[in-house]
Design a protein around this motif. Structure first.
Motif, PDB file in Angstrom:
ATOM      1  N   LEU A  96      56.024  38.390  49.341  1.00 27.42           N
ATOM      2  CA  LEU A  96      55.404  38.836  50.765  1.00 27.42           C
ATOM      3  C   LEU A  96      54.666  37.930  51.132  1.00 27.42           C
ATOM      4  O   LEU A  96      54.422  37.559  52.318  1.00 27.42           O
ATOM      5  CB  LEU A  96      54.944  40.323  50.686  1.00 27.42           C
ATOM      6  N   ASN A  97      53.783  37.183  50.285  1.00 22.17           N
ATOM      7  CA  ASN A  97      52.764  36.278  50.670  1.00 22.17           C
ATOM      8  C   ASN A  97      53.100  34.814  50.599  1.00 22.17           C
ATOM      9  O   ASN A  97      52.517  34.031  50.803  1.00 22.17           O
ATOM     10  CB  ASN A  97      51.246  36.408  49.818  1.00 22.17           C
ATOM     11  N   ARG A  98      54.621  34.702  50.090  1.00 24.28           N
ATOM     12  CA  ARG A  98      54.988  33.268  50.104  1.00 24.28           C
ATOM     13  C   ARG A  98      54.194  32.368  49.267  1.00 24.28           C
ATOM     14  O   ARG A  98      54.021  31.244  49.498  1.00 24.28           O
ATOM     15  CB  ARG A  98      55.358  32.440  51.523  1.00 24.28           C
ATOM     16  N   THR A 102      53.341  57.669  47.815  1.00 24.56           N
ATOM     17  CA  THR A 102      52.334  56.984  47.182  1.00 24.56           C
ATOM     18  C   THR A 102      52.327  55.673  47.275  1.00 24.56           C
ATOM     19  O   THR A 102      51.661  54.695  46.907  1.00 24.56           O
ATOM     20  CB  THR A 102      52.177  57.219  45.432  1.00 24.56           C
ATOM     21  N   LEU A 103      53.633  54.981  47.765  1.00 26.74           N
ATOM     22  CA  LEU A 103      53.834  53.778  47.873  1.00 26.74           C
ATOM     23  C   LEU A 103      53.399  53.183  49.602  1.00 26.74           C
ATOM     24  O   LEU A 103      53.891  53.994  50.462  1.00 26.74           O
ATOM     25  CB  LEU A 103      55.271  53.410  47.680  1.00 26.74           C
ATOM     26  N   THR A 104      52.612  52.237  49.675  1.00 26.85           N
ATOM     27  CA  THR A 104      52.256  51.731  50.983  1.00 26.85           C
ATOM     28  C   THR A 104      51.989  50.028  50.894  1.00 26.85           C
ATOM     29  O   THR A 104      52.198  49.587  49.826  1.00 26.85           O
ATOM     30  CB  THR A 104      50.870  52.318  51.374  1.00 26.85           C
ATOM     31  N   VAL A 105      51.605  49.713  52.012  1.00 28.27           N
ATOM     32  CA  VAL A 105      51.558  48.319  52.135  1.00 28.27           C
ATOM     33  C   VAL A 105      50.104  48.212  52.987  1.00 28.27           C
ATOM     34  O   VAL A 105      49.821  48.631  53.854  1.00 28.27           O
ATOM     35  CB  VAL A 105      52.583  47.695  53.108  1.00 28.27           C
ATOM     36  N   HIS A 106      49.266  47.338  52.167  1.00 29.72           N
ATOM     37  CA  HIS A 106      47.871  47.115  52.378  1.00 29.72           C
ATOM     38  C   HIS A 106      47.714  45.869  52.946  1.00 29.72           C
ATOM     39  O   HIS A 106      48.064  44.984  52.532  1.00 29.72           O
ATOM     40  CB  HIS A 106      46.972  47.441  51.432  1.00 29.72           C
ATOM     41  N   LYS A 107      46.705  45.402  54.108  1.00 30.86           N
ATOM     42  CA  LYS A 107      46.552  44.281  54.456  1.00 30.86           C
ATOM     43  C   LYS A 107      45.125  43.931  54.577  1.00 30.86           C
ATOM     44  O   LYS A 107      44.425  44.610  54.895  1.00 30.86           O
ATOM     45  CB  LYS A 107      47.291  44.114  55.933  1.00 30.86           C
ATOM     46  N   GLU A 108      44.755  42.691  54.107  1.00 29.98           N
ATOM     47  CA  GLU A 108      43.301  42.349  54.230  1.00 29.98           C
ATOM     48  C   GLU A 108      43.416  40.895  54.292  1.00 29.98           C
ATOM     49  O   GLU A 108      43.965  40.232  53.581  1.00 29.98           O
ATOM     50  CB  GLU A 108      42.549  43.104  52.829  1.00 29.98           C
ATOM     51  N   SER A 109      42.630  40.398  55.212  1.00 27.72           N
ATOM     52  CA  SER A 109      42.382  38.985  55.350  1.00 27.72           C
ATOM     53  C   SER A 109      43.509  38.035  55.127  1.00 27.72           C
ATOM     54  O   SER A 109      43.479  37.160  54.536  1.00 27.72           O
ATOM     55  CB  SER A 109      41.288  38.474  54.286  1.00 27.72           C
ATOM     56  N   GLY A 110      44.580  38.505  56.004  1.00 26.11           N
ATOM     57  CA  GLY A 110      45.762  37.607  55.977  1.00 26.11           C
ATOM     58  C   GLY A 110      46.512  37.777  54.796  1.00 26.11           C
ATOM     59  O   GLY A 110      47.498  37.096  54.628  1.00 26.11           O
ATOM     60  N   CYS A 111      46.335  38.687  53.873  1.00 24.40           N
ATOM     61  CA  CYS A 111      46.833  38.951  52.601  1.00 24.40           C
ATOM     62  C   CYS A 111      47.910  40.149  52.670  1.00 24.40           C
ATOM     63  O   CYS A 111      47.435  41.142  53.236  1.00 24.40           O
ATOM     64  CB  CYS A 111      46.517  38.864  51.439  1.00 24.40           C
ATOM     65  N   ILE A 112      49.149  40.394  52.179  1.00 20.99           N
ATOM     66  CA  ILE A 112      49.720  41.556  52.319  1.00 20.99           C
ATOM     67  C   ILE A 112      49.934  42.240  50.823  1.00 20.99           C
ATOM     68  O   ILE A 112      50.258  41.375  49.869  1.00 20.99           O
ATOM     69  CB  ILE A 112      51.067  41.554  52.916  1.00 20.99           C
ATOM     70  N   PHE A 113      49.833  43.336  50.480  1.00 25.10           N
ATOM     71  CA  PHE A 113      49.750  43.963  49.063  1.00 25.10           C
ATOM     72  C   PHE A 113      50.672  45.194  49.244  1.00 25.10           C
ATOM     73  O   PHE A 113      50.263  46.157  49.634  1.00 25.10           O
ATOM     74  CB  PHE A 113      48.383  44.075  48.592  1.00 25.10           C
ATOM     75  N   LYS A 114      51.738  45.052  48.529  1.00 24.88           N
ATOM     76  CA  LYS A 114      52.395  46.418  48.211  1.00 24.88           C
ATOM     77  C   LYS A 114      51.772  47.073  46.965  1.00 24.88           C
ATOM     78  O   LYS A 114      51.398  46.446  46.141  1.00 24.88           O
ATOM     79  CB  LYS A 114      53.990  46.052  48.040  1.00 24.88           C
ATOM     80  N   VAL A 115      51.549  48.435  47.413  1.00 25.58           N
ATOM     81  CA  VAL A 115      50.526  49.221  45.945  1.00 25.58           C
ATOM     82  C   VAL A 115      51.243  50.431  45.893  1.00 25.58           C
ATOM     83  O   VAL A 115      51.485  51.441  46.853  1.00 25.58           O
ATOM     84  CB  VAL A 115      49.249  49.255  46.527  1.00 25.58           C
ATOM     85  N   ASP A 116      51.546  50.980  44.790  1.00 29.76           N
ATOM     86  CA  ASP A 116      51.675  52.469  44.391  1.00 29.76           C
ATOM     87  C   ASP A 116      50.342  53.094  44.174  1.00 29.76           C
ATOM     88  O   ASP A 116      49.733  52.804  42.930  1.00 29.76           O
ATOM     89  CB  ASP A 116      52.706  52.618  43.502  1.00 29.76           C
ATOM     90  N   VAL A 117      49.555  53.692  44.965  1.00 32.02           N
ATOM     91  CA  VAL A 117      48.236  54.222  44.786  1.00 32.02           C
ATOM     92  C   VAL A 117      48.051  55.201  43.575  1.00 32.02           C
ATOM     93  O   VAL A 117      47.256  55.377  42.901  1.00 32.02           O
ATOM     94  CB  VAL A 117      47.653  54.970  45.968  1.00 32.02           C
ATOM     95  N   GLU A 118      49.326  55.822  43.141  1.00 29.50           N
ATOM     96  CA  GLU A 118      49.417  56.661  42.027  1.00 29.50           C
ATOM     97  C   GLU A 118      49.425  55.865  40.459  1.00 29.50           C
ATOM     98  O   GLU A 118      48.938  56.371  39.599  1.00 29.50           O
ATOM     99  CB  GLU A 118      50.544  57.768  41.765  1.00 29.50           C
ATOM    100  N   LYS A 119      50.220  54.802  40.609  1.00 32.91           N
ATOM    101  CA  LYS A 119      50.690  54.227  39.490  1.00 32.91           C
ATOM    102  C   LYS A 119      50.083  52.813  39.351  1.00 32.91           C
ATOM    103  O   LYS A 119      50.154  52.201  38.200  1.00 32.91           O
ATOM    104  CB  LYS A 119      52.423  54.053  39.318  1.00 32.91           C
ATOM    105  N   ALA A 164      45.659  31.603  45.646  1.00 29.04           N
ATOM    106  CA  ALA A 164      46.830  30.837  45.857  1.00 29.04           C
ATOM    107  C   ALA A 164      46.798  30.507  47.543  1.00 29.04           C
ATOM    108  O   ALA A 164      47.251  29.430  47.899  1.00 29.04           O
ATOM    109  CB  ALA A 164      48.129  31.689  45.642  1.00 29.04           C
ATOM    110  N   LYS A 165      46.364  31.486  48.380  1.00 27.34           N
ATOM    111  CA  LYS A 165      46.389  31.267  49.870  1.00 27.34           C
ATOM    112  C   LYS A 165      45.024  30.450  50.288  1.00 27.34           C
ATOM    113  O   LYS A 165      45.238  29.794  51.291  1.00 27.34           O
ATOM    114  CB  LYS A 165      46.196  32.644  50.650  1.00 27.34           C
ATOM    115  N   LYS A 166      44.183  30.422  49.297  1.00 25.54           N
ATOM    116  CA  LYS A 166      42.750  29.687  49.896  1.00 25.54           C
ATOM    117  C   LYS A 166      42.911  28.162  49.374  1.00 25.54           C
ATOM    118  O   LYS A 166      42.381  27.248  49.949  1.00 25.54           O
ATOM    119  CB  LYS A 166      41.774  30.454  48.920  1.00 25.54           C
TER     120      LYS A 166
END
Length: 278
Positions: free
Chosen positions: A165-167, A83-100, A139-141
């Motif tokens: 991850l996104n510093r 259920t744990l994955t890393v999603h990327k969108e528009s230069g950002c990285i998100f660690k996500v547990d899709v179940e929790k 924060a990135k923008k």
């Protein structure tokens, strides 16, 4: 996906599969009426075939998003059972547990829209931050300080990792707890802008959002779920309800922009209203 299903499902079965599904990182989440496992498994195999390099796991969503943690029940179908994955969108990285944790890839435009409104030097309070999507986009923008609050311990831990991850260590401050308690204890009068991306609680927490703003005022981004039939305007229903509560609270305000963010079901819409508090 429907083309891939032609050889796997009968016409009757294909008719009951929903047109859309979510892909979060390398995990796909599908829905079928009545949670029909046989149909769902065939559809899941089709999704794997459609995205052989991208999707590694497919789950069936068996409940609505609900509860204080905004999570949904999932049933593993095919692929790697994780259920744990890393999603990327528009230069950002998100660690996500899709179940929790709550996470929707359908909010990308809204993440970008809000981030584009934030000016350099602003202080932002994100009252329901989840894994930190709005906060990290901001924060990135822009060079802004974001107090990023969530009550879900798993989402909070993912948020802390996403800050790394996104510093954005110097911009985003992850806070675990109920936003009402945290604002009352330590964030009164600090914000130029407050985000309320939890429609289920936004109206209840509106007084607290006002307390978080600086005495000089600022912006509140208010999200809602609105039921509207064919002859009704969901935006009008949201703004009417919102004005009534703001006036009861004695707030001096102006309604800025507003939009329908997305459809969430038959006659149901997620809306957002940008409110300037004077």
């Amino acid at each position: 996906m429907r083309k891939r299903l032609n050889s796997r499902l009968s016409i009757a079965e294909k008719g009951v599969i929903y047109n859309s599904y979510d892909i979060v990182g390398d995990i796909a989440i599908i829905k079928v009426p009545n949670d029909n496992l046989e149909v769902a498994t065939k559809a899941a195999e089709a999704v794997l075939a459609l995205y052989p390099q991208k999707v590694k796991t497919v789950f069936l969503q068996t409940s609505a998003v609900e509860g204080n943690f905004r999570v949904r029940e999932l049933k593993f179908l095919v692929g790697a059972n994780k259920t744990l994955t890393v999603h990327k969108e528009s230069g950002c990285i998100f660690k996500v547990d899709v179940e929790k944790c709550y996470f929707s890839p359908r909010l990308l435009h809204e993440h970008q829209r809000i981030a584009s409104l934030v000016a350099s030097g602003e202080v932002v309070v994100n009252m329901f931050s989840g894994v930190g999507c709005f906060s990290i986009f901001i924060a990135k923008k822009a060079f802004a300080k974001v107090y990023s609050i969530d009550i879900n311990p798993t989402a909070y831990e993912c948020m802390r990792e996403n800050v790394r991850l996104n510093r954005v260590f110097n911009s985003v401050v992850p806070l675990l707890g109920d936003s009402k308690e945290i604002i009352n204890a330590q964030l009164r009068g600090v914000a130029d802008r407050v985000l309320m991306p939890l429609p289920e609680l936004a109206l209840q927490y509106l007084p607290c959002a006002l307390k978080a703003l600086k005495p000089s005022g600022g912006w509140i981004h208010y999200y809602d779920f609105e039921h509207a039939t064919k002859n009704e305007d969901p935006i009008e229903k949201t703004t009417s309800k919102l004005k009534k509560h703001l006036e009861a609270l004695g707030a001096k305000y102006e309604i800025g922009s507003f939009r329908i963010v997305r459809s969430t079901g038959p006659n149901w819409h997620q809306t957002v209203v940008d409110i300037h508090i004077r």
